[in-house]
Design a protein around this motif. Structure first.
Motif, PDB file in Angstrom:
ATOM      1  N   ILE A  28       0.802  -1.227   0.000  1.00  0.00           N
ATOM      2  CA  ILE A  28       0.000   0.000   0.000  1.00  0.00           C
ATOM      3  C   ILE A  28       0.837   1.281   0.000  1.00  0.00           C
ATOM      4  CG2 ILE A  28      -1.623   1.401   1.358  1.00  0.00           C
ATOM      5  CD1 ILE A  28      -3.059  -1.220   2.074  1.00  0.00           C
ATOM      6  N   PRO A  29       1.784   1.467   0.917  1.00  0.00           N
ATOM      7  CA  PRO A  29       2.493   2.757   0.904  1.00  0.00           C
ATOM      8  C   PRO A  29       3.276   3.001  -0.388  1.00  0.00           C
ATOM      9  CG  PRO A  29       3.288   1.345   2.712  1.00  0.00           C
ATOM     10  CD  PRO A  29       2.196   0.613   2.015  1.00  0.00           C
ATOM     11  N   GLU A  30       3.783   1.950  -0.980  1.00  0.00           N
ATOM     12  CA  GLU A  30       4.532   2.099  -2.239  1.00  0.00           C
ATOM     13  C   GLU A  30       3.602   2.479  -3.382  1.00  0.00           C
ATOM     14  OE1 GLU A  30       7.817   2.029  -2.406  1.00  0.00           O
ATOM     15  OE2 GLU A  30       8.021   1.479  -0.301  1.00  0.00           O
ATOM     16  N   LEU A  31       2.441   1.799  -3.475  1.00  0.00           N
ATOM     17  CA  LEU A  31       1.495   2.087  -4.545  1.00  0.00           C
ATOM     18  C   LEU A  31       0.795   3.425  -4.334  1.00  0.00           C
ATOM     19  CD1 LEU A  31       0.029  -1.490  -4.972  1.00  0.00           C
ATOM     20  CD2 LEU A  31       1.556  -0.282  -6.561  1.00  0.00           C
ATOM     21  N   ALA A  32       0.658   3.852  -3.091  1.00  0.00           N
ATOM     22  CA  ALA A  32       0.020   5.136  -2.798  1.00  0.00           C
ATOM     23  C   ALA A  32       0.837   6.295  -3.359  1.00  0.00           C
ATOM     24  CB  ALA A  32      -0.189   5.301  -1.298  1.00  0.00           C
ATOM     25  N   ALA A  33       2.122   6.086  -3.583  1.00  0.00           N
ATOM     26  CA  ALA A  33       2.944   7.122  -4.198  1.00  0.00           C
ATOM     27  C   ALA A  33       2.525   7.362  -5.653  1.00  0.00           C
ATOM     28  CB  ALA A  33       4.420   6.731  -4.131  1.00  0.00           C
ATOM     29  N   GLY A 150       2.701 -12.881  -9.970  1.00  0.00           N
ATOM     30  CA  GLY A 150       3.775 -12.893  -8.982  1.00  0.00           C
ATOM     31  C   GLY A 150       3.462 -13.848  -7.854  1.00  0.00           C
ATOM     32  N   ARG A 151       4.458 -14.022  -6.995  1.00  0.00           N
ATOM     33  CA  ARG A 151       4.306 -14.858  -5.803  1.00  0.00           C
ATOM     34  C   ARG A 151       4.690 -14.027  -4.588  1.00  0.00           C
ATOM     35  NH1 ARG A 151       3.224 -20.130  -6.129  1.00  0.00           N
ATOM     36  NH2 ARG A 151       3.117 -20.988  -8.212  1.00  0.00           N
ATOM     37  N   GLY A 152       4.067 -14.319  -3.481  1.00  0.00           N
ATOM     38  CA  GLY A 152       4.289 -13.547  -2.265  1.00  0.00           C
ATOM     39  C   GLY A 152       5.719 -13.499  -1.798  1.00  0.00           C
ATOM     40  N   ASP A 153       6.515 -14.493  -2.166  1.00  0.00           N
ATOM     41  CA  ASP A 153       7.916 -14.484  -1.734  1.00  0.00           C
ATOM     42  C   ASP A 153       8.848 -13.847  -2.770  1.00  0.00           C
ATOM     43  OD1 ASP A 153       7.706 -16.539  -3.562  1.00  0.00           O
ATOM     44  OD2 ASP A 153       8.494 -18.092  -2.226  1.00  0.00           O
ATOM     45  N   ASP A 154       8.290 -13.281  -3.851  1.00  0.00           N
ATOM     46  CA  ASP A 154       9.095 -12.517  -4.804  1.00  0.00           C
ATOM     47  C   ASP A 154       9.562 -11.228  -4.117  1.00  0.00           C
ATOM     48  OD1 ASP A 154       8.548 -14.397  -6.764  1.00  0.00           O
ATOM     49  OD2 ASP A 154       7.067 -13.154  -7.818  1.00  0.00           O
ATOM     50  N   PRO A 155      10.676 -10.661  -4.561  1.00  0.00           N
ATOM     51  CA  PRO A 155      11.099  -9.368  -4.004  1.00  0.00           C
ATOM     52  C   PRO A 155       9.996  -8.317  -4.182  1.00  0.00           C
ATOM     53  CG  PRO A 155      12.852 -10.328  -5.333  1.00  0.00           C
ATOM     54  CD  PRO A 155      11.625 -11.173  -5.553  1.00  0.00           C
ATOM     55  N   ILE A 156       9.824  -7.466  -3.194  1.00  0.00           N
ATOM     56  CA  ILE A 156       8.747  -6.475  -3.220  1.00  0.00           C
ATOM     57  C   ILE A 156       8.850  -5.581  -4.451  1.00  0.00           C
ATOM     58  CG2 ILE A 156       9.912  -4.751  -1.779  1.00  0.00           C
ATOM     59  CD1 ILE A 156       6.174  -5.637  -1.564  1.00  0.00           C
ATOM     60  N   ASP A 157      10.061  -5.233  -4.872  1.00  0.00           N
ATOM     61  CA  ASP A 157      10.209  -4.393  -6.064  1.00  0.00           C
ATOM     62  C   ASP A 157       9.693  -5.100  -7.312  1.00  0.00           C
ATOM     63  OD1 ASP A 157      11.208  -2.241  -4.662  1.00  0.00           O
ATOM     64  OD2 ASP A 157      13.312  -2.795  -4.977  1.00  0.00           O
ATOM     65  N   ASP A 158       9.866  -6.414  -7.399  1.00  0.00           N
ATOM     66  CA  ASP A 158       9.339  -7.180  -8.541  1.00  0.00           C
ATOM     67  C   ASP A 158       7.813  -7.196  -8.523  1.00  0.00           C
ATOM     68  OD1 ASP A 158      11.979  -7.663  -9.188  1.00  0.00           O
ATOM     69  OD2 ASP A 158      11.916  -9.811  -8.696  1.00  0.00           O
ATOM     70  N   LEU A 159       7.229  -7.342  -7.337  1.00  0.00           N
ATOM     71  CA  LEU A 159       5.766  -7.344  -7.230  1.00  0.00           C
ATOM     72  C   LEU A 159       5.204  -5.967  -7.586  1.00  0.00           C
ATOM     73  CD1 LEU A 159       5.277  -9.443  -3.980  1.00  0.00           C
ATOM     74  CD2 LEU A 159       4.928 -10.176  -6.357  1.00  0.00           C
ATOM     75  N   LEU A 160       5.857  -4.910  -7.107  1.00  0.00           N
ATOM     76  CA  LEU A 160       5.409  -3.561  -7.438  1.00  0.00           C
ATOM     77  C   LEU A 160       5.496  -3.306  -8.937  1.00  0.00           C
ATOM     78  CD1 LEU A 160       7.052  -1.697  -4.452  1.00  0.00           C
ATOM     79  CD2 LEU A 160       4.583  -1.880  -4.884  1.00  0.00           C
ATOM     80  N   ALA A 161       6.572  -3.749  -9.559  1.00  0.00           N
ATOM     81  CA  ALA A 161       6.716  -3.581 -11.013  1.00  0.00           C
ATOM     82  C   ALA A 161       5.621  -4.340 -11.757  1.00  0.00           C
ATOM     83  CB  ALA A 161       8.100  -4.048 -11.464  1.00  0.00           C
ATOM     84  N   ALA A 162       5.295  -5.540 -11.291  1.00  0.00           N
ATOM     85  CA  ALA A 162       4.233  -6.327 -11.931  1.00  0.00           C
ATOM     86  C   ALA A 162       2.889  -5.618 -11.806  1.00  0.00           C
ATOM     87  CB  ALA A 162       4.164  -7.726 -11.314  1.00  0.00           C
ATOM     88  N   ILE A 163       2.593  -5.074 -10.630  1.00  0.00           N
ATOM     89  CA  ILE A 163       1.323  -4.375 -10.430  1.00  0.00           C
ATOM     90  C   ILE A 163       1.279  -3.104 -11.273  1.00  0.00           C
ATOM     91  CG2 ILE A 163      -0.106  -3.138  -8.751  1.00  0.00           C
ATOM     92  CD1 ILE A 163       1.009  -5.170  -6.631  1.00  0.00           C
TER      93      ILE A 163
END
Length: 183
Positions: A28-33, A150-163
């Protein structure tokens, strides 16, 4: 005249206690940016979210289909139409084509969030939804309704990029919201 806006939506699917809520809190805080973020949580049992005896509870008990409460810090709405009896979608075509009442309730909720100007919605649960999905914990990719991004254990930056790379859903909004994100 209706104008389509793009709403990025991602589901987090996995068994109980797999870490879905913790991942939502991290995203949430990353996507809120990037813009406005909302969340939708699938709850599988009935709960009472309004305190019996309060004015809002009394309004709902008297038969109001929706009650909106406005406090100095929060605004909330409580509608009587949940997963068992969701309202029909308001657009020309439903956001999610389905006869499943649970997914119809999700579709209607996503339409309302788009209409309110949200850019990204994180859906916790609703594994059967035909939406981009992040698998959390031990969940079989065949057990979800949408493509795995993505998968929950992927790096957060990879998940953010996918979203952030999701094209988004076209949501009829009656022209009240423009597509600010360019998706």
């Amino acid at each position: 005249m209706s104008q389509d806006s793009r709403l990025r939506v991602v589901c987090l699917a996995g068994p109980s206690d797999a870490g879905k809520t913790s991942l939502v809190q991290e995203l949430i805080p990353e996507l809120a940016a990037d813009g406005r973020v909302a969340t939708v949580k699938s709850i599988h049992h009935d709960i009472e979210i309004d305190t019996p005896g309060t004015d809002t509870h009394r309004h709902r008990s008297a038969g109001a289909e929706t009650v909106v409460g406005v406090t100095p810090e929060l605004t909330f709405d409580i509608s009587t139409r949940g997963k068992r009896d969701p309202p029909e979608p308001t657009g020309d075509e439903p956001l999610l084509e389905t006869d499943d009442p649970e997914l119809r309730a999700l579709s209607r909720t996503l339409e309302r969030l788009a209409d309110r100007g949200y850019d990204t919605v994180i859906v916790e649960g609703f594994a059967a939804a035909p939406l981009p999905t992040i698998l959390v914990g031990d969940r079989d990719p065949e057990a979800v309704g949408g493509p795995v991004v993505g998968r929950g254990d992927d790096p957060i930056d990879d998940l953010l990029a996918a979203i952030r790379s999701l094209a988004g859903l076209a949501v009829p909004t009656g022209g009240r919201r423009s597509n600010k994100s360019g998706d």
